[in-house]
Each structure stands twice: as structure tokens, then as C-alpha cells.
Design a protein around this motif. Structure first.
Motif, PDB file in Angstrom:
ATOM      1  N   UNK A 206       0.825  -1.199   0.000  1.00 52.09           N
ATOM      2  CA  UNK A 206       0.000   0.000   0.000  1.00 52.09           C
ATOM      3  C   UNK A 206       0.861   1.252   0.000  1.00 52.09           C
ATOM      4  N   UNK A 207       0.334   2.308  -0.599  1.00 53.87           N
ATOM      5  CA  UNK A 207       0.971   3.618  -0.555  1.00 53.87           C
ATOM      6  C   UNK A 207       0.434   4.392   0.655  1.00 53.87           C
ATOM      7  N   UNK A 211      -3.124   3.962   2.916  1.00 57.23           N
ATOM      8  CA  UNK A 211      -3.162   3.669   4.350  1.00 57.23           C
ATOM      9  C   UNK A 211      -4.051   4.663   5.074  1.00 57.23           C
ATOM     10  N   UNK A 212      -3.889   5.942   4.775  1.00 55.40           N
ATOM     11  CA  UNK A 212      -4.708   6.976   5.407  1.00 55.40           C
ATOM     12  C   UNK A 212      -6.186   6.789   5.062  1.00 55.40           C
ATOM     13  N   UNK A 213      -6.469   6.462   3.812  1.00 54.09           N
ATOM     14  CA  UNK A 213      -7.851   6.276   3.385  1.00 54.09           C
ATOM     15  C   UNK A 213      -8.508   5.085   4.053  1.00 54.09           C
ATOM     16  N   UNK A 214      -7.774   3.989   4.151  1.00 49.96           N
ATOM     17  CA  UNK A 214      -8.298   2.798   4.822  1.00 49.96           C
ATOM     18  C   UNK A 214      -8.556   3.095   6.296  1.00 49.96           C
ATOM     19  N   UNK A 215      -7.628   3.772   6.937  1.00 47.26           N
ATOM     20  CA  UNK A 215      -7.795   4.098   8.358  1.00 47.26           C
ATOM     21  C   UNK A 215      -9.044   4.936   8.587  1.00 47.26           C
ATOM     22  N   UNK A 216      -9.247   5.964   7.763  1.00 52.00           N
ATOM     23  CA  UNK A 216     -10.425   6.828   7.917  1.00 52.00           C
ATOM     24  C   UNK A 216     -11.715   6.041   7.704  1.00 52.00           C
ATOM     25  N   UNK A 217     -11.732   5.222   6.646  1.00 48.61           N
ATOM     26  CA  UNK A 217     -12.939   4.457   6.339  1.00 48.61           C
ATOM     27  C   UNK A 217     -13.247   3.433   7.424  1.00 48.61           C
ATOM     28  N   UNK A 218     -12.218   2.814   7.956  1.00 53.10           N
ATOM     29  CA  UNK A 218     -12.419   1.801   8.994  1.00 53.10           C
ATOM     30  C   UNK A 218     -13.003   2.417  10.261  1.00 53.10           C
ATOM     31  N   UNK A 258       5.999  -6.174   7.041  1.00 58.24           N
ATOM     32  CA  UNK A 258       4.890  -6.283   7.999  1.00 58.24           C
ATOM     33  C   UNK A 258       5.104  -5.352   9.190  1.00 58.24           C
ATOM     34  N   UNK A 259       6.332  -5.268   9.666  1.00 62.17           N
ATOM     35  CA  UNK A 259       6.634  -4.332  10.760  1.00 62.17           C
ATOM     36  C   UNK A 259       6.349  -2.897  10.340  1.00 62.17           C
ATOM     37  N   UNK A 260       6.768  -2.541   9.128  1.00 61.61           N
ATOM     38  CA  UNK A 260       6.572  -1.177   8.651  1.00 61.61           C
ATOM     39  C   UNK A 260       5.093  -0.841   8.511  1.00 61.61           C
ATOM     40  N   UNK A 261       4.307  -1.780   7.965  1.00 63.94           N
ATOM     41  CA  UNK A 261       2.883  -1.509   7.791  1.00 63.94           C
ATOM     42  C   UNK A 261       2.172  -1.404   9.135  1.00 63.94           C
TER      43      UNK A 261
END
Length: 340
Positions: A206-207, A211-218, A258-261
Motif C-alpha cells: 500500500x501507498x 493507508x490513510x484512506x483505509x484508516x479513515x474508512x475503517x 509487515x513491521x513497517x505496515x
């Protein structure tokens, strides 16, 4: 997947996996879930006896639930299950990268359909938390409708339901992680779940904007936890002869990504969402590092192939010792205590 090296490693990977599931589906004198007061943790109103879970993809059809709990896991997630049965992609589609302690798979949501699995799931003994992971059929005319169907059916028997939009092996599926499509999907799943906790499993590829978009939607759609993350289509330096196979890569080479994400989603959610870390976890030390980096739970899959069936119990026992060493009364106290 293969849990016993000498015999099963001599077999083709998918055949070895099937033999493992059959063996664990039989009545076995296993010890049961690993329990320790320091390990018990509460997520989405569910009490996990320990934070070490079995990731989806191992027991796709819910055939060996009791057997996996017997290996010490605090939670077991079955699936991915689709509304209709489907055979998945052509074989061979599962490859051990032994030199890299990794696996590449392009299974393609092979499963017998959610309707066939529901009675097994409902009847399974569950000394821990049982999750059901759902997806869309490859040929679905309406994938969001498929997810709503899966969530509605799974919610009747699961302790929590996971929406899997992150497999790289169903063409176009990962497009549902973005923008209006994700918002529509989460709204439909939220309506379908009733009172059952809902988790979302995302990809590691993911870019920052994704990540920001998924976080907001979740957050907006009341997702109870993010599972970070699925297999990767990226290819770090690999030594195995199977390194060029198409599909999702998992295991030790996924560890850094995985750590970075996990760190990225911790920052993007600002602590508003529970995080579950998956990818390259093969020891108590690694599981503890993920917890201190912000994960409330961890999940295993590929490491079982190389570390054997005692891994979940070893990690749980090791976590208890690490918590005690550092003066944490429980897992929750340790979550997110390391600096980003």
C-alpha cells in the motif's frame, strides 16, 4: 503448509497441507489453549485467552478447529470462505521456499463454500476465540453483495468476522481497498454483521494515501480491528528456486514489510483502532516486538511450516516471560509502548 518436516517435506506442498488438516481434524490428545493471566486480552468485547492466533488460509473450510486450539492458539480464524464453492487456481499453486523460510501461494480462495462450512464451525469446540474470514467469488457479478452475504452468514456462528479484500490471487480484489469502493463495502458489511465484531484484513503493498484512506474508512464504518497484513506481491531478495513463482509471498522475507505496515497503521489510526499483526512472526521475541509496536493480537501461518506445531505454545509461554521481565501486568499494558 506442513507441520512435521521429515515426512511431509518430502511431499508436494499442497498434498502435505491436506494431510496436516486431516490429521488435526482427528481426535488427538492435545494440551489445549495456552492460558496465563498475563496473556488474557480483550478485543472488541471478546476475551482472548492469549494473543497468539492462527491466521486465515490454513484451515479454509473449518475442518480442524479443535485441533488448532489444541496446539495452544488463543484464537483460530478459518476461511477464506466464499458464498459459493470454488476450486481456486490451477495446481501447482503452493510453493515452499525452504532456503528463505517462506511460502508463495496463488490458491485463489479455494473452498467448499460458506454454507457447507457453517455446521462444522457452529459445532466446533472453541476454548478460545473463533473468527471466520469471508471473501467474494472470483466470478461474482457483484462482489460487495458477495461480502454482505458472507458476513451475514458467518456472523451467525463466528465470534468475529473478517472481510478479506487483500488477497493478491483474485484479480481486481485489492481494488476494494480504495476510495468509494471501500466505503460502499464497509457500509454493506456493517449492516450485515448485526452485533458481531467486524475485522478488515489489508494488504502490505500500500501507498501512504491508501493507508490513510483505509484508516479513515475503517473508523467511520465501525470496524473493530485491522489485520495488518496479508501476503505481498513484492519480491525482496530470495534464494529459492521457486522465487519467481506468481502469487503472494509470506514468511520470514515479509517480516520487515509487515513491521513497517504495522507502524504505518498505528500512526494513521492514532490508536483509535485495534491492530492485529501478521507476517514473519516466528518467535516470542518477534511477537512481543509487534505488541509493543501497537498490535493487540498477532497471527501465525508460514512460520508453522518451519518451526513446527509447538510454535504457538512456545510463543505464548515466551510472551508471558517477556511481560513479566519488563514489569507489564498483561498484554494490554504492553501494547504500543515502544516508540514509533
Amino acid at each position: 503448509m506442513a507441520l512435521y518436516h521429515p515426512f511431509l517435506f518430502a511431499l508436494e506442498a499442497e498434498r502435505a497441507h491436506r494431510l496436516t488438516i486431516r490429521a488435526l481434524a482427528a481426535p488427538l490428545p492435545l494440551k489445549g489453549v495456552e492460558r496465563d493471566r498475563r496473556l488474557e486480552t480483550k478485543v472488541a468485547g471478546l476475551v482472548f485467552p492469549n494473543p497468539v492466533g492462527l491466521a486465515a488460509g490454513v484451515d479454509k473450510d473449518g475442518e480442524a478447529i479443535a485441533g488448532f486450539f489444541g496446539m495452544g492458539f488463543g484464537s483460530v480464524e478459518v476461511g477464506t470462505l466464499t458464498p459459493r464453492p470454488q476450486p481456486g487456481n490451477p495446481r501447482p499453486r503452493l510453493f515452499r521456499l525452504t532456503e528463505d523460510r517462506a511460502v508463495i501461494n496463488r490458491m485463489g480462495f479455494n473452498n467448499g463454500g460458506i454454507e457447507a462450512a457453517l455446521p462444522r464451525i457452529a459445532d466446533a469446540k472453541r476454548p478460545g476465540v473463533l473468527g471466520v474470514n469471508v471473501g467474494a467469488n472470483k466470478d461474482a457479478a457483484d462482489r460487495i453483495a458477495d461480502y454482505a452475504t458472507g458476513v451475514s452468514m458467518a456472523a451467525k456462528v463466528a465470534d468475529y468476522v473478517t472481510i478479506n479484500v487483500s488477497s493478491p490471487n483474485t484479480p481486481g480484489l485489492r481494488d476494494l481497498q480504495h476510495g468509494a469502493a471501500l466505503a460502499e463495502l464497509l457500509a454493506a458489511a456493517d449492516e450485515a454483521r448485526g452485533l458481531t465484531p467486524l475485522f478488515l484484513k489489508v494488504a502490505p503493498d500500500l501507498e501512504s494515501a491508501d493507508i490513510d484512506g483505509i484508516a479513515r474508512a475503517a473508523v467511520e464504518h465501525r470496524i473493530d480491528a485491522l489485520i495488518v497484513s496479508n501476503t505481498t506481491v513484492s519480491r525482496p531478495s530470495l534464494r529459492s528456486k521457486h522465487a519467481g513463482e506468481a502469487g503472494g509471498l509470506s514468511g520470514a522475507p515479509l517480516k520487515a514489510l509487515a513491521r513497517q505496515r504495522l507502524a504505518d497503521f498505528r500512526a494513521a489510526t492514532g490508536g483509535e483502532l485495534t491492530l492485529v499483526s501478521v507476517g514473519g512472526i516466528d518467535s516470542a521475541e518477534e511477537a512481543y516486538a509487534r505488541i509493543r509496536a501497537g498490535a493487540s493480537l498477532v497471527q501465525l501461518y508460514t512460520a508453522l511450516v518451519y518451526e513446527g506445531p509447538g510454535l504457538a505454545r512456545r510463543i505464548a509461554k515466551g510472551l508471558a516471560k517477556l511481560l513479566e521481565r519488563d514489569g507489564f501486568a498483561n498484554v494490554a499494558d504492553a501494547v504500543g509502548t515502544s516508540k514509533p
